[in-house]
Design a protein around this motif. Structure first.
Motif, PDB file in Angstrom:
ATOM      1  N   SER A  63      -2.590   8.730  13.542  1.00  0.00           N
ATOM      2  CA  SER A  63      -2.376   8.210  12.459  1.00  0.00           C
ATOM      3  C   SER A  63      -1.789   9.344  11.333  1.00  0.00           C
ATOM      4  O   SER A  63      -2.342  10.339  11.408  1.00  0.00           O
ATOM      5  N   ASN A  64      -0.946   9.074  10.455  1.00  0.00           N
ATOM      6  CA  ASN A  64      -0.526   9.836   9.366  1.00  0.00           C
ATOM      7  C   ASN A  64      -1.308   9.875   8.359  1.00  0.00           C
ATOM      8  O   ASN A  64      -1.075   9.450   7.226  1.00  0.00           O
ATOM      9  N   ILE A  65      -2.851  10.565   8.647  1.00  0.00           N
ATOM     10  CA  ILE A  65      -3.827  10.328   7.588  1.00  0.00           C
ATOM     11  C   ILE A  65      -3.788  11.592   6.406  1.00  0.00           C
ATOM     12  O   ILE A  65      -3.334  12.430   7.036  1.00  0.00           O
ATOM     13  N   SER A  66      -4.098  11.116   5.318  1.00  0.00           N
ATOM     14  CA  SER A  66      -4.218  12.014   4.255  1.00  0.00           C
ATOM     15  C   SER A  66      -5.209  13.025   4.154  1.00  0.00           C
ATOM     16  O   SER A  66      -5.377  14.154   3.688  1.00  0.00           O
ATOM     17  N   VAL A  67      -6.261  12.381   4.705  1.00  0.00           N
ATOM     18  CA  VAL A  67      -7.899  13.232   4.582  1.00  0.00           C
ATOM     19  C   VAL A  67      -8.701  12.592   5.501  1.00  0.00           C
ATOM     20  O   VAL A  67      -8.619  11.344   5.834  1.00  0.00           O
ATOM     21  N   VAL A 117       0.756  -1.136   0.168  1.00  0.00           N
ATOM     22  CA  VAL A 117      -0.121   0.051   0.076  1.00  0.00           C
ATOM     23  C   VAL A 117       0.837   1.206   0.102  1.00  0.00           C
ATOM     24  O   VAL A 117       0.650   2.195  -0.928  1.00  0.00           O
ATOM     25  N   ARG A 118       1.935   1.109   0.662  1.00  0.00           N
ATOM     26  CA  ARG A 118       2.870   2.317   0.874  1.00  0.00           C
ATOM     27  C   ARG A 118       3.461   2.518  -0.385  1.00  0.00           C
ATOM     28  O   ARG A 118       3.942   4.075  -0.625  1.00  0.00           O
ATOM     29  N   GLN A 119       3.776   1.746  -1.239  1.00  0.00           N
ATOM     30  CA  GLN A 119       4.483   2.027  -2.499  1.00  0.00           C
ATOM     31  C   GLN A 119       3.525   2.443  -3.563  1.00  0.00           C
ATOM     32  O   GLN A 119       3.876   2.378  -4.762  1.00  0.00           O
ATOM     33  N   VAL A 151      -2.394   4.684  -3.337  1.00  0.00           N
ATOM     34  CA  VAL A 151      -3.144   4.793  -2.303  1.00  0.00           C
ATOM     35  C   VAL A 151      -2.696   5.422  -1.209  1.00  0.00           C
ATOM     36  O   VAL A 151      -1.743   4.859  -0.562  1.00  0.00           O
ATOM     37  N   GLU A 152      -3.520   6.581  -0.209  1.00  0.00           N
ATOM     38  CA  GLU A 152      -3.031   6.997   0.881  1.00  0.00           C
ATOM     39  C   GLU A 152      -4.167   6.807   1.549  1.00  0.00           C
ATOM     40  O   GLU A 152      -5.177   7.095   1.529  1.00  0.00           O
ATOM     41  N   MET A 153      -3.969   6.389   2.829  1.00  0.00           N
ATOM     42  CA  MET A 153      -5.139   5.977   3.735  1.00  0.00           C
ATOM     43  C   MET A 153      -5.467   7.159   4.293  1.00  0.00           C
ATOM     44  O   MET A 153      -4.794   8.228   4.925  1.00  0.00           O
TER      45      MET A 153
HETATM   46  C1  LIG Z   1       2.808  10.466   5.918  1.00  0.00           C
HETATM   47  O1  LIG Z   1       2.064   9.813   4.611  1.00  0.00           O
HETATM   48  C2  LIG Z   1       2.636  10.472   3.320  1.00  0.00           C
HETATM   49  C3  LIG Z   1       1.732  10.156   2.388  1.00  0.00           C
HETATM   50  O2  LIG Z   1       0.571  10.157   2.654  1.00  0.00           O
HETATM   51  C4  LIG Z   1       4.117   9.917   3.183  1.00  0.00           C
HETATM   52  O3  LIG Z   1       4.512  10.596   2.109  1.00  0.00           O
HETATM   53  C5  LIG Z   1       4.903  10.247   4.568  1.00  0.00           C
HETATM   54  O4  LIG Z   1       6.031   9.842   4.320  1.00  0.00           O
HETATM   55  C6  LIG Z   1       4.238   9.695   5.812  1.00  0.00           C
HETATM   56  N1  LIG Z   1       5.024  10.107   7.005  1.00  0.00           N
HETATM   57  C7  LIG Z   1       5.203   9.429   8.055  1.00  0.00           C
HETATM   58  C8  LIG Z   1       5.988   9.731   8.985  1.00  0.00           C
HETATM   59  O5  LIG Z   1       4.887   8.040   7.944  1.00  0.00           O
END
Ligand SMILES: *[C@@H]1O[C@H](CO)[C@@H](O)[C@H](O)[C@H]1NC(C)=O
Ligand SMILES: *[C@@H]1O[C@H](CO)[C@@H](O)[C@H](O)[C@H]1NC(C)=O
Ligand SMILES: *[C@@H]1O[C@H](CO)[C@@H](O)[C@H](O)[C@H]1NC(C)=O
Ligand SMILES: *[C@@H]1O[C@H](CO)[C@@H](O)[C@H](O)[C@H]1NC(C)=O
Ligand SMILES: *[C@@H]1O[C@H](CO)[C@@H](O)[C@H](O)[C@H]1NC(C)=O
Ligand SMILES: *[C@@H]1O[C@H](CO)[C@@H](O)[C@H](O)[C@H]1NC(C)=O
Ligand SMILES: *[C@@H]1O[C@H](CO)[C@@H](O)[C@H](O)[C@H]1NC(C)=O
Ligand SMILES: CC(=O)N[C@H]1CO[C@H](CO)[C@@H](O)[C@@H]1O
Length: 502
Positions: A239-243, A207-209, A212-214
Motif C-alpha cells: 500500500s502506498n502508506i505515508s507512515v 479521502v484522496r482529495q 488525510v493520508e493513510m
Molecule cells: C501515494 O500517496 C501520496 C500521498 O501520500 C500521493 O501523493 C501519491 O500520488 C500516491 N502514489 C500512488 C502511486 O498512489
C-alpha cells in the motif's frame, strides 16, 4: 546563507497563472523563523515578508528585494507577529478527547486496561461520539498551532466508527497521517475486514482529495501471530502508506516493538517512515539501527511524566526524535507545552547530577532552539517530509503565527525563546494549513459546520456516565504480560495531618 534564504524566490508555475487560478496571502514586515541548512539551526529573519501562494510558501523577502506580488494578493500586516512553521505532532489518539479530565490521577496500567481499551470503549462509542470527539480534538490542536498530526484513531471498533473518525479528520482540515491500526483478536471486527476497510478508505476519492493520508499502525511484532505479522508487513509494503507507527515501550509494561525486533523481521529499512512511539526501552543497538535506517522515535513527555514512566534512554536519541501529545485525555493538547516540559526535564537530568557532586554548571545543556526544532522540523523529518515543519520557499504553507505584542510576549528579542518559553495557546493568532486559514485573528475556523460544542457535550455526558458507572479496575499481584508486581506508592498530601482525600 541568510541572504540566499532571504532572497529565495522561485517561479512556481502558479505565480505566472492569472490571479483567478491562484490565491496569494502576503504577511508583511514580520519576524520569520526560517531554517538555515548550512548551520542546521533556526534562522531569524527580521522585517521580512512571506508570500503564500495556494498551498506553498512562494517567497520570503525584505524591502531590499524586488519581488512581484501577484495581483489580488491578500495583505496581512504582521509587524508585531512571529511567524513559525506549524507544529508537528507525530502521535495522538485523538479519539480520546471525550475522556478529558477522567484520568486526572490515573496510572499507566489503568490507562492501558481501561481508558485506551478499545474493547471497553466500543461499548459506548458510536459513529457520533467518535466524530465529535475526534473533531473537537483536532480543533483543539489547530487552535494551538499544530498543523500536522499522526493520528492513531482508526481501524478500531467498527466500520462505521472508523469512517466517522476519517470524516472528522477530513472536515477538520488538519494535515492528518492516519495510522490505521490493525488489531488481532477483536471478534466483532476481524483482521480481514479491517484490511478491506483500510483499502476502501485509501481509495475513496473524498479521502484522496483531502489532507488525510493513510498510514498503518500495528502493535503485535512481539507477540502477535506469525501470520498476522506477515500480513501487516505485506500490506504496508504493497500500500502506498505515508507512515507506519508502532508502540515501543518495553520494561515492566512489555509492548516491545523495538527497532531491533523489527530488524529481526526484516522490516525496518523501508521506503516509508516507521515511527517508534515512546521508545522507553531504547538500547544502544536500537539507536544505531534508527540512525542507519533513518527512522525516528516519538517522545510523549507530558503523558510519560504523568505516569512516571522512565524516559531517560530516549533522551539519548534526540537526533532521531520528534514530539507528540499521545493522548490529551490527561495532558495539554499543544506541542509547545511538550517541548517546554521536555526541555526543562532534559536540562535537569544533565545538570542535577553535577550539582549533587557540589559542582556548578557553567553552560546549559539544551537550548530553546533545540526544543523548537524538535517541535517543528524533526517531525517533518520523522515523516520524511522535508516540506513540513520549516519555513522555506517551496515548503507547504503550514504556519502558526504568534501575536508578539501579547502581554506575556511583548519585549521579546529572541522569537524562538518567546515561543518556547513564554507563549501560551492564546497567543496563537493565525493558523494556516496547506495555505488555508484555520485560525484568523484569534478566531478558530474549525468545526463550524455543525453544532460542535453542543454535540460534543452530549457525547461527553454519555461517555463520562459510562466510565463512572463502571467499577474501578483493581490491579493486584503481577502483570499478566511481563510478570512485574503491582505496587502501592506513597501519596502526597498538601494538608497537614492524616491523608484526607487526594
Ligand atoms: C501515494 O500517496 C501520496 C500521498 O501520500 C500521493 O501523493 C501519491 O500520488 C500516491 N502514489 C500512488 C502511486 O498512489
Ligand atoms: C534585507 O535582507 C538582507 C539580507 O539579510 C539584509 O542585509 C538587509 O539588511 C535587509 N534589509 C532590510 C531593510 O531589512
Ligand atoms: C526593521 O525596521 C525597523 C523600522 O520599522 C527598523 O528600526 C529596524 O532597524 C529594522 N530592522 C532590521 C533588522 O532591518
Ligand atoms: C523589479 O523587477 C521588475 C520585473 O521583474 C523590473 O521591471 C523592475 O525594473 C525591477 N525594479 C528594480 C528596482 O530592480
Ligand atoms: C482522583 O483521586 C481522588 C482520590 O482517590 C478521587 O476522589 C478522584 O475522583 C480522582 N479523580 C479522578 C478524575 O479519577
Ligand atoms: C462520512 O461522510 C460522508 C460524506 O459526507 C457521508 O456520506 C458518510 O455518511 C459519513 N460517514 C459517517 C460514518 O459519518
Ligand atoms: C537500506 O536500503 C537501502 C536501499 O535498498 C540500502 O541502500 C541501504 O544500504 C540499506 N541500509 C541498511 C542499514 O540496511
Ligand atoms: C484507536 C487506537 O487506539 N488504535 C491503536 C493505536 O495504538 C494502540 C496501542 O496503544 C493500539 O492498541 C490501538 O489499536
Amino acid at each position: 546563507m541568510i541572504a540566499s534564504l532571504l532572497l529565495q524566490y522561485i517561479a512556481l508555475p502558479s505565480l505566472v497563472f492569472s490571479a483567478a487560478l491562484t490565491k496569494s496571502i502576503l504577511f508583511e514586515d514580520s519576524t520569520i523563523i526560517s531554517f538555515d541548512e548550512a548551520t542546521q539551526t533556526p534562522s531569524v529573519l527580521r522585517n521580512a515578508s512571506l508570500l503564500v501562494t495556494n498551498d506553498r510558501i512562494a517567497a520570503i523577502f525584505n524591502s531590499s528585494s524586488n519581488v512581484t506580488i501577484p495581483p489580488g494578493t491578500e495583505r496581512i500586516p504582521a509587524h508585531n507577529d512571529i511567524i513559525s512553521p506549524g507544529f508537528i505532532d507525530t502521535h495522538r489518539h485523538t479519539w480520546q478527547t471525550v475522556h478529558r479530565t477522567l484520568g486526572s490521577n490515573s496510572t499507566i496500567i489503568e490507562y492501558l486496561f481501561r481508558y485506551s481499551s478499545t474493547a471497553l470503549a466500543s461499548q459506548i462509542f458510536d459513529a457520533d461520539v467518535m466524530y465529535y470527539s475526534q473533531l473537537t480534538g483536532l480543533c483543539e490542536a489547530l487552535n494551538s498551532g499544530i498543523t500536522s498530526i499522526v493520528d492513531n484513531a482508526s481501524g478500531l471498533f467498527t466500520e462505521a466508527i472508523a469512517k466517522a473518525a476519517v470524516n472528522a479528520s477530513i472536515d477538520s482540515g488538519m494535515r492528518t497521517f492516519m495510522a490505521y491500526s490493525i488489531r488481532e483478536g477483536e471478534s466483532w471486527f476481524p483482521v480481514k475486514a479491517q484490511i478491506e476497510l483500510f483499502r476502501e478508505l485509501g481509495s475513496e476519492k473524498r479521502v484522496r482529495q483531502s489532507l488525510v493520508e493513510m498510514g498503518l499502525a500495528y502493535e503485535g511484532f512481539d507477540g502477535g501471530s506469525t501470520e498476522v505479522v506477515q500480513t501487516v508487513i505485506n500490506l504496508a509494503r504493497e500500500s502506498n502508506i505515508s507512515v507506519f507507527e508502532t508502540h515501543f515501550v518495553g520494561g515492566v509494561l512489555g509492548t516491545d516493538n523495538s527497532p531491533s525486533r523489527l530488524a529481526q523481521l526484516g522490516f525496518l529499512n523501508e521506503t516509508f517512515p516507521i515511527i517508534f512511539i515512546h521508545a522507553d526501552g531504547l538500547t544502544p543497538a536500537d539507536l544505531t539501527l534508527l540512525r542507519n535506517t533513518n527512522q525516528y522515535i516519538s517522545l510523549v513527555p507530558e503523558f510519560e511524566l504523568h505516569h512516571g514512566q522512565d524516559i531517560y534512554n530516549p533522551s539519548l536519541a534526540l537526533d532521531q526524535a520528534s514530539l507528540s501529545v499521545g493522548t490529551h485525555y490527561s495532558t495539554s493538547g499543544d506541542i509547545v507545552s511538550q517541548a517546554r516540559i521536555w526541555l526543562q526535564t532534559v536540562r535537569s537530568w544533565i545538570t542535577t547530577p553535577r550539582m549533587r557532586e557540589f559542582k556548578i554548571p557553567v553552560n546549559n545543556p539544551m537550548s530553546a532552539n533545540q526544543a523548537f526544532l524538535l517541535s517543528t522540523r524533526s517531525g517533518g523529518l520523522a515523516l520524511r517530509r522535508p516540506d513540513l515543519g520549516v519555513i522555506q520557499v517551496g515548503a507547504k504553507a503550514d504556519l502558526a503565527i504568534f501575536d508578539g505584542a501579547a502581554p506575556g510576549m511583548l519585549g521579546w528579542r529572541d522569537p524562538v525563546a518567546a515561543l518556547i518559553l513564554h507563549s501560551n495557546v492564546g497567543n496563537v493568532k493565525h493558523v494556516l494549513v496547506d495555505g488555508v486559514w484555520k485560525k484568523r485573528d484569534g478566531e478558530l475556523l474549525c468545526g463550524t459546520e455543525s453544532d460542535l460544542q453542543g454535540n460534543f457535550l452530549k457525547s461527553t455526558r454519555k461517555v463520562q456516565q459510562f466510565w463512572e458507572e463502571m467499577a474501578p479496575t483493581v490491579f493486584e499481584g503481577a502483570n499478566p504480560i511481563t510478570g512485574a508486581q503491582y505496587v502501592q506508592v506513597d501519596q502526597v498530601d498538601v494538608v497537614r495531618g492524616p491523608l484526607n482525600g487526594y
